[in-house]
Scaffold this motif. Structure first.
Motif, short mmCIF file in Angstrom:
data_model
loop_
_atom_site.label_atom_id
_atom_site.label_comp_id
_atom_site.label_asym_id
_atom_site.label_seq_id
_atom_site.Cartn_x
_atom_site.Cartn_y
_atom_site.Cartn_z
N ARG A 16 0.83 -1.21 0.00
CA ARG A 16 0.00 0.00 0.00
C ARG A 16 0.86 1.26 0.00
O ARG A 16 0.55 2.24 -0.67
CB ARG A 16 -0.89 0.00 1.24
N TYR A 17 1.97 1.23 0.77
CA TYR A 17 2.83 2.40 0.91
C TYR A 17 4.11 2.21 0.12
O TYR A 17 4.76 1.17 0.21
CB TYR A 17 3.15 2.66 2.38
N MET A 18 4.50 3.22 -0.63
CA MET A 18 5.64 3.13 -1.54
C MET A 18 6.94 3.68 -0.96
O MET A 18 8.01 3.40 -1.47
CB MET A 18 5.33 3.90 -2.85
N GLY A 19 6.87 4.49 0.11
CA GLY A 19 8.06 5.15 0.63
C GLY A 19 8.96 4.25 1.45
O GLY A 19 8.51 3.46 2.27
N LEU A 20 10.27 4.38 1.20
CA LEU A 20 11.31 3.67 1.94
C LEU A 20 12.42 4.65 2.29
O LEU A 20 12.61 5.65 1.59
CB LEU A 20 11.89 2.54 1.09
N LEU A 21 13.14 4.35 3.34
CA LEU A 21 14.25 5.20 3.77
C LEU A 21 15.48 4.34 4.00
O LEU A 21 15.42 3.34 4.71
CB LEU A 21 13.89 5.95 5.06
N LEU A 22 16.58 4.72 3.36
CA LEU A 22 17.87 4.07 3.56
C LEU A 22 18.78 5.08 4.24
O LEU A 22 18.88 6.22 3.80
CB LEU A 22 18.47 3.65 2.22
N HIS A 23 19.44 4.65 5.32
CA HIS A 23 20.34 5.57 6.02
C HIS A 23 21.67 4.89 6.30
O HIS A 23 21.77 3.66 6.36
CB HIS A 23 19.71 6.07 7.32
N PHE A 151 9.97 0.28 6.92
CA PHE A 151 10.27 1.16 5.80
C PHE A 151 11.63 1.82 5.94
O PHE A 151 12.09 2.50 5.04
CB PHE A 151 9.16 2.21 5.61
N ILE A 152 12.31 1.63 7.07
CA ILE A 152 13.64 2.21 7.30
C ILE A 152 14.66 1.08 7.32
O ILE A 152 14.50 0.09 8.04
CB ILE A 152 13.69 2.99 8.63
N PHE A 153 15.71 1.25 6.52
CA PHE A 153 16.75 0.25 6.40
C PHE A 153 18.12 0.91 6.52
O PHE A 153 18.33 2.01 6.02
CB PHE A 153 16.64 -0.48 5.05
N ALA A 154 19.03 0.20 7.15
CA ALA A 154 20.40 0.70 7.32
C ALA A 154 21.27 0.20 6.17
O ALA A 154 21.16 -0.95 5.74
CB ALA A 154 20.97 0.22 8.65
#
Length: 161
Positions: A16-23, A151-154
């Motif tokens: 459903r949600y497309m946003g992802l965050l890589l840090h 949705f957050i990945f290192a």
């Protein structure tokens, strides 16, 4: 947990949600890694790479950056990548730290929450935002994920190429 970036983006297309965050740490190789993945997957999974810093360097009025808040910045980003080639199955937004770091913790958290709620109906391709490590990211990662996929990945957890 080792994460395969291509598989992560492919699987996200069905969510459903497309946003992802890589840090990851500054200058640890995130951009170089992403560009290698994009090049390696080009034949069967096209990923658009959008460099915000390079785009902002071409602004006539560079002061516009100081006026962005999380909502207007995200709206600007989405409008830029919406106009791109539809053959791309995912989008990577890189070098956004120069904007993110202008904000206080509340605005940073708002931006990350907005990323996490990009609906498929609004933006139909997975979209990965890349940031340097920040205390706000770590705080959000500690919060319970209410029946949602992470949705957050290192960067350190990504599979080697």
């Amino acid at each position: 947990m080792v994460v395969n970036l291509k598989k992560l983006l492919q699987d996200r297309r069905h969510e459903r949600y497309m946003g992802l965050l890589l840090h990851g740490e500054a200058d640890c190789g995130k951009s170089r890694y992403l560009q290698q993945v994009i090049q390696k997957t080009a034949d069967d999974f096209a990923i658009l790479y959008f460099d915000v810093l390079e785009t902002a360097r071409r602004f006539e009025n560079k002061g516009v950056v100081l006026q962005w808040n999380p909502k207007t910045f995200l709206e600007w980003l989405l409008s830029k990548v919406e106009k791109t080639d539809e053959n791309h199955q995912a989008v990577v937004i890189d070098h956004i730290d120069f904007v993110f770091n202008l904000w206080d913790a509340t605005k940073k958290e708002e931006f990350i929450q907005r990323i996490s709620h990009i609906e498929k109906a609004v933006f139909h391709r997975p979209i990965l935002f890349v940031l340097q490590d920040d205390a706000v990211i770590e705080q959000i990662k500690k919060q319970p994920a209410a029946d949602r996929k992470p949705f957050i990945f290192a960067y350190k957890d990504l599979e080697a190429i």
